[in-house]
Design a protein around this motif. Structure first.
Motif, PDB file in Angstrom:
ATOM      1  N   ALA A  34       0.886   8.110 -15.857  1.00  0.00           N
ATOM      2  CA  ALA A  34       0.921   6.981 -14.824  1.00  0.00           C
ATOM      3  C   ALA A  34       0.654   5.891 -15.659  1.00  0.00           C
ATOM      4  O   ALA A  34      -0.158   5.859 -16.604  1.00  0.00           O
ATOM      5  N   SER A  35       0.896   4.465 -15.238  1.00  0.00           N
ATOM      6  CA  SER A  35       0.707   3.238 -15.327  1.00  0.00           C
ATOM      7  C   SER A  35       0.663   2.159 -14.564  1.00  0.00           C
ATOM      8  O   SER A  35       0.372   2.857 -13.226  1.00  0.00           O
ATOM      9  N   ASP A  36       0.233   1.013 -14.688  1.00  0.00           N
ATOM     10  CA  ASP A  36       0.038   0.053 -13.757  1.00  0.00           C
ATOM     11  C   ASP A  36       1.205  -0.094 -12.803  1.00  0.00           C
ATOM     12  O   ASP A  36       1.016  -0.242 -11.700  1.00  0.00           O
ATOM     13  N   TRP A  37       2.446   0.225 -13.262  1.00  0.00           N
ATOM     14  CA  TRP A  37       3.496   0.267 -12.634  1.00  0.00           C
ATOM     15  C   TRP A  37       3.335   1.341 -11.003  1.00  0.00           C
ATOM     16  O   TRP A  37       3.455   0.997  -9.935  1.00  0.00           O
ATOM     17  N   HIS A  38       2.738   2.581 -11.498  1.00  0.00           N
ATOM     18  CA  HIS A  38       2.475   3.356 -10.515  1.00  0.00           C
ATOM     19  C   HIS A  38       1.457   2.982  -9.697  1.00  0.00           C
ATOM     20  O   HIS A  38       1.272   3.036  -8.281  1.00  0.00           O
ATOM     21  N   LEU A  39       0.281   2.337 -10.363  1.00  0.00           N
ATOM     22  CA  LEU A  39      -0.909   1.800  -9.439  1.00  0.00           C
ATOM     23  C   LEU A  39      -0.469   0.627  -8.432  1.00  0.00           C
ATOM     24  O   LEU A  39      -0.780   0.852  -7.226  1.00  0.00           O
ATOM     25  N   VAL A  40       0.491  -0.365  -9.048  1.00  0.00           N
ATOM     26  CA  VAL A  40       1.117  -1.208  -7.781  1.00  0.00           C
ATOM     27  C   VAL A  40       1.925  -0.897  -6.909  1.00  0.00           C
ATOM     28  O   VAL A  40       1.768  -0.927  -5.772  1.00  0.00           O
ATOM     29  N   HIS A  41       2.859   0.061  -7.453  1.00  0.00           N
ATOM     30  CA  HIS A  41       3.821   0.667  -6.430  1.00  0.00           C
ATOM     31  C   HIS A  41       3.128   1.566  -5.266  1.00  0.00           C
ATOM     32  O   HIS A  41       3.241   1.060  -4.143  1.00  0.00           O
ATOM     33  N   LEU A  42       2.112   2.324  -5.523  1.00  0.00           N
ATOM     34  CA  LEU A  42       1.643   3.097  -4.586  1.00  0.00           C
ATOM     35  C   LEU A  42       0.634   2.560  -3.927  1.00  0.00           C
ATOM     36  O   LEU A  42       0.458   2.692  -2.703  1.00  0.00           O
ATOM     37  N   GLY A  43      -0.334   1.770  -4.672  1.00  0.00           N
ATOM     38  CA  GLY A  43      -1.388   1.150  -4.093  1.00  0.00           C
ATOM     39  C   GLY A  43      -1.093  -0.046  -3.105  1.00  0.00           C
ATOM     40  O   GLY A  43      -1.354  -0.333  -1.897  1.00  0.00           O
ATOM     41  N   SER A  44       0.305  -0.486  -3.322  1.00  0.00           N
ATOM     42  CA  SER A  44       0.516  -1.689  -2.320  1.00  0.00           C
ATOM     43  C   SER A  44       1.151  -0.912  -1.050  1.00  0.00           C
ATOM     44  O   SER A  44       0.865  -1.657  -0.065  1.00  0.00           O
ATOM     45  N   ARG A  45       1.597   0.437  -1.082  1.00  0.00           N
ATOM     46  CA  ARG A  45       1.708   1.020   0.321  1.00  0.00           C
ATOM     47  C   ARG A  45       0.708   1.223   1.006  1.00  0.00           C
ATOM     48  O   ARG A  45       0.587   1.222   2.243  1.00  0.00           O
ATOM     49  N   ALA A  46      -0.591   1.517   0.284  1.00  0.00           N
ATOM     50  CA  ALA A  46      -1.854   1.790   1.065  1.00  0.00           C
ATOM     51  C   ALA A  46      -2.322   0.317   1.607  1.00  0.00           C
ATOM     52  O   ALA A  46      -2.503   0.546   2.740  1.00  0.00           O
ATOM     53  N   ILE A  47      -2.185  -0.716   0.752  1.00  0.00           N
ATOM     54  CA  ILE A  47      -2.588  -2.079   1.427  1.00  0.00           C
ATOM     55  C   ILE A  47      -1.548  -2.313   2.449  1.00  0.00           C
ATOM     56  O   ILE A  47      -2.281  -2.764   3.722  1.00  0.00           O
ATOM     57  N   GLY A  48      -0.288  -1.767   2.503  1.00  0.00           N
ATOM     58  CA  GLY A  48       0.518  -1.964   3.456  1.00  0.00           C
ATOM     59  C   GLY A  48       0.295  -1.271   4.956  1.00  0.00           C
ATOM     60  O   GLY A  48       0.851  -1.533   5.986  1.00  0.00           O
ATOM     61  N   GLY A  49      -0.752  -0.290   4.812  1.00  0.00           N
ATOM     62  CA  GLY A  49      -1.139   0.316   6.282  1.00  0.00           C
ATOM     63  C   GLY A  49      -0.749   1.893   6.150  1.00  0.00           C
ATOM     64  O   GLY A  49      -0.725   2.344   7.335  1.00  0.00           O
ATOM     65  N   ALA A  50       0.099   2.390   5.314  1.00  0.00           N
ATOM     66  CA  ALA A  50       0.341   3.892   5.429  1.00  0.00           C
ATOM     67  C   ALA A  50      -0.760   4.646   5.589  1.00  0.00           C
ATOM     68  O   ALA A  50      -1.957   4.246   5.041  1.00  0.00           O
ATOM     69  N   ALA A  51      -0.618   5.780   6.427  1.00  0.00           N
ATOM     70  CA  ALA A  51      -1.776   6.518   6.406  1.00  0.00           C
ATOM     71  C   ALA A  51      -1.870   7.634   5.067  1.00  0.00           C
ATOM     72  O   ALA A  51      -3.010   8.143   4.991  1.00  0.00           O
ATOM     73  N   LEU A  52      -0.854   7.965   4.684  1.00  0.00           N
ATOM     74  CA  LEU A  52      -0.895   8.961   3.486  1.00  0.00           C
ATOM     75  C   LEU A  52       0.213   8.357   2.544  1.00  0.00           C
ATOM     76  O   LEU A  52       1.149   8.068   2.847  1.00  0.00           O
ATOM     77  N   VAL A  53      -0.238   8.341   1.177  1.00  0.00           N
ATOM     78  CA  VAL A  53       0.769   7.875   0.242  1.00  0.00           C
ATOM     79  C   VAL A  53       0.899   8.942  -0.796  1.00  0.00           C
ATOM     80  O   VAL A  53      -0.282   9.219  -1.503  1.00  0.00           O
ATOM     81  N   MET A  54       2.098   9.515  -1.056  1.00  0.00           N
ATOM     82  CA  MET A  54       2.289  10.654  -1.812  1.00  0.00           C
ATOM     83  C   MET A  54       2.828   9.898  -3.243  1.00  0.00           C
ATOM     84  O   MET A  54       3.783   9.141  -3.176  1.00  0.00           O
ATOM     85  N   THR A  55       2.242  10.650  -4.196  1.00  0.00           N
ATOM     86  CA  THR A  55       2.878  10.275  -5.617  1.00  0.00           C
ATOM     87  C   THR A  55       4.206  10.987  -5.641  1.00  0.00           C
ATOM     88  O   THR A  55       4.865  11.725  -4.519  1.00  0.00           O
ATOM     89  N   GLU A  56       5.321  10.532  -6.357  1.00  0.00           N
ATOM     90  CA  GLU A  56       6.506  11.222  -6.767  1.00  0.00           C
ATOM     91  C   GLU A  56       6.134  12.596  -7.270  1.00  0.00           C
ATOM     92  O   GLU A  56       4.907  13.338  -7.594  1.00  0.00           O
TER      93      GLU A  56
END
Ligand code: FMN
Length: 153
Positions: A34-56
């Protein structure tokens, strides 16, 4: 959709709403890292309000990746960045989930958009579910989905 934003409890996990980010391959890893790409991609979904964020889909062996750009959890060195991502998701009030995967005979493809150079052709054995569960716990995810392609004769 009256229930979309209402909380939900499943076993010991409290979801703040019913919004789940489904696993989506990002073809952005090198050697499973994983890289900063994944941190930003997944992290921004958490900031956006999703209750559960799954990795690929996250492969339990290098041969089990769908493509060589997939995430992996087949080396201990993979854990640090995944843990950082999990912690970030938790800090922003979402649950973190992962999709532990072995792509079976569909594994080891080229990246989408690249010329298909073939597959290994044979399903390699995934780690046992026990080993896989240990991997999930290693970076703190509460949710794990086991994803394994099955061979058909
Ligand atoms: C770019 C992309 C990558 C995906 N990667 C995965 C994956 O890694 N694992 C998986 O089970 N599904 C994967 N999917 C399927 C999605 O998780 C989801 O099931 C699909 O997009 C249908 O969602 P919907 O019913 O909300 O439209 C992927 C979908 C897309 C668009």
């Amino acid at each position: 959709m009256p229930h979309l934003f209402s909380p939900l409890k499943i076993k010991n996990i409290e979801f703040k709403n019913r919004i789940v980010v489904s696993p989506m391959c990002e073809y952005s890893s090198e050697d499973g890292f994983a890289s900063d790409w994944h941190l930003v991609h997944l992290g921004s979904r958490a900031i956006g309000g999703a209750a559960l964020v799954m990795t690929e889909a996250i492969a339990v062996s290098p041969e089990g990746r769908i493509s060589y750009g997939d995430l992996g959890i087949y080396k201990d060195e993979h854990i640090d960045k995944l843990k950082q991502i999990t912690d970030f998701i938790h800090q922003h009030g979402a649950a973190a989930g992962t999709q532990l995967a072995h792509a079976g005979r569909k594994a080891s493809h080229e990246l989408p958009g690249h010329y298909q150079i073939g597959t290994y052709g044979r399903q390699r054995k995934a780690e046992s579910q026990h080993q896989v569960a240990k991997r999930r716990k290693s970076f703190g995810c509460a949710v794990a989905q086991y994803h394994q392609q099955r061979n058909r004769a």
